[in-house]
Write a protein that holds these residues in place. Structure first.
Motif, PDB file in Angstrom:
ATOM      1  N   GLY A 182     -45.230  47.939 -23.051  1.00 25.42           N
ATOM      2  CA  GLY A 182     -47.237  47.550 -22.511  1.00 25.42           C
ATOM      3  C   GLY A 182     -47.483  47.357 -21.038  1.00 25.42           C
ATOM      4  N   ARG A 183     -47.011  46.787 -20.694  1.00 23.68           N
ATOM      5  CA  ARG A 183     -46.861  46.837 -18.833  1.00 23.68           C
ATOM      6  C   ARG A 183     -46.894  47.670 -18.395  1.00 23.68           C
ATOM      7  N   TYR A 184     -46.327  48.745 -18.623  1.00 26.13           N
ATOM      8  CA  TYR A 184     -46.321  50.368 -18.481  1.00 26.13           C
ATOM      9  C   TYR A 184     -46.400  51.677 -18.732  1.00 26.13           C
ATOM     10  N   LEU A 185     -47.704  51.497 -19.825  1.00 25.49           N
ATOM     11  CA  LEU A 185     -48.541  52.055 -20.899  1.00 25.49           C
ATOM     12  C   LEU A 185     -49.160  53.464 -19.420  1.00 25.49           C
ATOM     13  N   TYR A 186     -49.039  52.667 -18.813  1.00 28.16           N
ATOM     14  CA  TYR A 186     -50.300  53.499 -17.743  1.00 28.16           C
ATOM     15  C   TYR A 186     -49.478  54.522 -16.853  1.00 28.16           C
TER      16      TYR A 186
ATOM     17  N   LEU B 162     -48.113  56.392 -18.789  1.00 28.21           N
ATOM     18  CA  LEU B 162     -48.634  58.213 -19.473  1.00 28.21           C
ATOM     19  C   LEU B 162     -49.671  58.707 -19.516  1.00 28.21           C
ATOM     20  N   LEU B 163     -50.112  58.779 -18.209  1.00 27.30           N
ATOM     21  CA  LEU B 163     -51.115  59.049 -17.289  1.00 27.30           C
ATOM     22  C   LEU B 163     -50.618  60.542 -17.107  1.00 27.30           C
ATOM     23  N   ILE B 164     -49.156  60.634 -16.957  1.00 28.17           N
ATOM     24  CA  ILE B 164     -48.370  61.537 -15.786  1.00 28.17           C
ATOM     25  C   ILE B 164     -48.520  62.840 -17.080  1.00 28.17           C
ATOM     26  N   PRO B 165     -47.480  62.367 -18.214  1.00 22.21           N
ATOM     27  CA  PRO B 165     -47.732  63.400 -19.265  1.00 22.21           C
ATOM     28  C   PRO B 165     -49.165  64.362 -19.899  1.00 22.21           C
ATOM     29  N   LEU B 166     -49.943  62.919 -19.511  1.00 26.51           N
ATOM     30  CA  LEU B 166     -51.553  63.083 -19.861  1.00 26.51           C
ATOM     31  C   LEU B 166     -52.529  64.259 -18.902  1.00 26.51           C
ATOM     32  N   VAL B 167     -52.294  64.271 -17.651  1.00 25.67           N
ATOM     33  CA  VAL B 167     -52.716  64.777 -16.251  1.00 25.67           C
ATOM     34  C   VAL B 167     -52.179  66.357 -16.836  1.00 25.67           C
ATOM     35  N   ARG B 168     -50.181  66.093 -16.497  1.00 28.75           N
ATOM     36  CA  ARG B 168     -49.318  67.056 -16.846  1.00 28.75           C
ATOM     37  C   ARG B 168     -50.235  68.303 -17.849  1.00 28.75           C
TER      38      ARG B 168
ATOM     39  N   ILE C  28     -41.698  64.046 -23.081  1.00 33.41           N
ATOM     40  CA  ILE C  28     -40.801  63.290 -23.784  1.00 33.41           C
ATOM     41  C   ILE C  28     -39.465  62.445 -22.957  1.00 33.41           C
ATOM     42  N   LEU C  29     -39.470  62.988 -21.416  1.00 30.88           N
ATOM     43  CA  LEU C  29     -38.709  61.961 -20.964  1.00 30.88           C
ATOM     44  C   LEU C  29     -39.156  60.849 -20.727  1.00 30.88           C
ATOM     45  N   VAL C  30     -40.725  60.957 -20.280  1.00 28.43           N
ATOM     46  CA  VAL C  30     -41.712  59.900 -19.352  1.00 28.43           C
ATOM     47  C   VAL C  30     -41.454  58.358 -20.674  1.00 28.43           C
ATOM     48  N   VAL C  31     -41.481  59.207 -22.099  1.00 26.60           N
ATOM     49  CA  VAL C  31     -41.960  58.491 -23.400  1.00 26.60           C
ATOM     50  C   VAL C  31     -40.743  57.690 -23.025  1.00 26.60           C
ATOM     51  N   LEU C  32     -39.772  58.150 -22.738  1.00 22.75           N
ATOM     52  CA  LEU C  32     -38.375  57.586 -23.012  1.00 22.75           C
ATOM     53  C   LEU C  32     -37.718  56.865 -22.142  1.00 22.75           C
ATOM     54  N   PHE C  33     -38.521  56.888 -20.828  1.00 24.30           N
ATOM     55  CA  PHE C  33     -38.681  56.596 -19.540  1.00 24.30           C
ATOM     56  C   PHE C  33     -39.132  54.888 -19.968  1.00 24.30           C
TER      57      PHE C  33
ATOM     58  N   GLY D  48     -38.850  48.651 -21.593  1.00 23.85           N
ATOM     59  CA  GLY D  48     -38.861  47.442 -22.367  1.00 23.85           C
ATOM     60  C   GLY D  48     -37.445  47.156 -22.648  1.00 23.85           C
ATOM     61  N   VAL D  49     -36.356  48.281 -23.345  1.00 27.54           N
ATOM     62  CA  VAL D  49     -35.382  47.293 -23.640  1.00 27.54           C
ATOM     63  C   VAL D  49     -34.833  47.035 -22.627  1.00 27.54           C
TER      64      VAL D  49
END
Length: 512
Positions: A16-20, A22-28, A49-54, A59-60
């Motif tokens: 949750g701390r790094y959900l920001y 997700l703005l990268i794929p949204l803007v792209r 997909i790479l951003v989401v996996l990152f 988190g892991v």
């Protein structure tokens, strides 16, 4: 000590701390759709997909880097991805230990464990972990081991449902309910569609018009919003305090409540700063008393339970307080304001009580076409001022200080509440005796006491005889005492706040 990892659901909490990101794929995706439509967006989907996996990988890694170990001496936390940190919290220094079981974590068998000490921050817990329920229960019982005692038995208090209902009504805040309803309507519109959201708002507007009862629809809508917000907050508080009970064993106080979200707290009595009995004008008329404990970590979160004794009668309160908290003895007033000092109590609400009706009358004469709306708003704004005046008169008749040899009992008011605060003598870290130029002829003074745990707490008793104050606080550490003489304007609270805005009020020596 064996090291353990948190519950795997902690991975989602860390993400949750790094959900920001997700703005990268949204803007792209937005830019790609403008340039080449769906085809261009799909061609770059691998990057999304790479951003989401990152984010998942972070988190892991955070979950894997946070480990804890514990025994009867305390709990140790190991954390940090690149720079490893090791934090140890001694069990003897834990002021509050709490376990919360939110309804969304129950299906996976997880709970939130929090621990606080006197050295922690005011907003966040010293320790907050998402653990398996069995691990949290084992840690909770081990860190709160009670040595066997032949002089202190387990004492349990289970209030009647009527008292819990009264407590929920007292603690309900209309603003919190309005915010909750606004968030619910906005979220429902996002999930179910804009049409559902517009229908809810339109239905409310129609109800406000149908049940205006002669007052402007706008005023009726505001009234119903306030009442509806209070009702929602009342229901939420009632759910939160359901199944409330308190148990005392040796030096620990256990508090439990909740239906959907279960909350359990353990308070170290030695870490409690003071006991506070809080009353409003209405609860004073009804003879109800509500008790709160000020202890580091207790009631810190806005969803926490903060009361230790719900709204009960005077006789019930005395009996419960002697059973659960015999260390905090309430003493009668030994120093109190004289009759001539009533002006000092009523000066703050006096001007709103005088000026608000005059301003309403003047605006009605100036804008006669809006007189019904202006009159309603003026009435609604004036009511809190007169309510405040009634409370200050009650404050004048009850305020003062008492001492029984171990605890000071302070009676004063803040905001719209009358407070009776019982402070052990060794919990006072600062004592200021302030005397204005108007108090010098009859040798009166104000007493300002500070206690400290995760921040300063200020207690202010007005217009007491200085000689009586000196006799009452003669046993307090002299390094805590400060006597200050102030000028004429300093007797007015608005002038002191104006000055303190530009310079922070200097605190006396902190003996801790």
């Amino acid at each position: 000590m064996e090291k353990h990892w948190c519950h795997p659901v902690f991975i989602l909490h860390s993400m949750g701390r790094y959900l920001y990101l997700l703005l990268i794929p949204l803007v792209r995706g937005f830019l790609s759709s403008l340039q080449g439509g769906i085809t261009a967006w799909l061609s770059g989907a691998w990057f999304d997909i790479l951003v989401v996996l990152f984010i998942v990988a972070i988190g892991v890694l955070v979950w894997h880097s946070v480990m804890y170990s514990y025994d009867a001496s305390g709990v140790t936390i190991h954390s940090g991805l690149f720079i490893r940190r090791q934090t140890f919290l001694p069990a003897s220094r834990l002021s509050t230990l709490s376990v919360t079981r939110p309804y969304w974590l129950k299906p996976v068998g997880a709970v939130v464990l929090r621990a606080d000490t006197l050295a922690g921050g005011k907003r966040t817990a010293d320790l907050s972990l998402i653990l398996r329920r069995a691990d949290a229960q084992q840690m909770f019982s081990l860190l709160r081991q009670d040595a066997p005692s032949s002089t202190f038995t387990i004492r349990e208090y289970v209030p009647r449902q009527l008292y819990v209902t009264a407590l929920s009504a007292i603690l309900s805040n209309s603003f919190a309910g309005v915010v909750f309803m606004a968030t619910l309507i906005s979220t429902s519109g996002q999930i179910l569609g804009k049409e559902i959201q517009d229908r809810i708002v339109g239905t409310f507007e129609q109800v406000a018009k149908d049940f205006a009862f002669g007052i402007p629809p706008f005023a009726a809508a505001v009234t119903y919003v306030i009442l509806g917000g209070w009702l929602v907050a009342f229901i939420l508080n009632l759910i939160r305090h359901k199944n409330f009970y308190v148990r005392r064993f040796n030096n620990n106080l256990y508090i439990h409540s909740g239906i959907f979200t279960n909350r359990s707290y353990s308070l170290d009595i030695k870490s409690v700063n003071y006991l506070e009995i809080r009353q409003s004008v209405l609860t004073k008329i009804l003879g109800l008393h509500t008790a709160f404990l000020h202890c580091a970590g207790f009631g810190k979160d806005k969803t926490d339970v903060s009361a230790v004794i719900p709204a009960v009668t005077r006789r019930e309160f005395r009996r419960t307080q002697e059973m659960l908290l015999p260390e905090f003895t309430i003493s009668p007033r030994q120093a109190k304001p004289n009759l001539g000092s009533i002006f000092k109590f009523i000066i703050d609400p006096f001007w709103p009580c005088l000026l608000l009706p005059l301003a309403t009358w003047w605006l009605c004469r100036l804008y006669p076409d809006w007189d019904s709306l202006i009159g309603f708003i003026g009435l609604m704004v004036s009511l809190p001022a007169y309510w405040w005046m009634i409370l200050r008169i009650a404050d004048f008749s009850t305020s003062g200080i008492g001492f029984d040899g171990s605890c000071y009992t302070l009676r004063y008011s803040t905001g719209f509440y009358l407070r009776t605060v019982v402070i052990p003598k060794d919990k006072i870290v600062s004592l200021r005796v302030r005397q204005s130029i108007l108090q010098r002829p009859d040798d009166r003074c104000d007493v300002i006491i500070h206690t400290r745990a995760e921040g300063w707490q200020r207690h202010h008793c007005k217009n007491l005889l200085r000689q009586e104050v000196v006799e009452l606080f003669g046993t307090v550490d002299p390094y805590c005492l400060q006597f200050v003489k102030t000028g004429f304007l300093s007797q007015f609270s608005w002038f002191r706040r104006f000055c303190n805005f530009f310079r922070k009020e200097k605190k006396s020596v902190d003996k801790l």
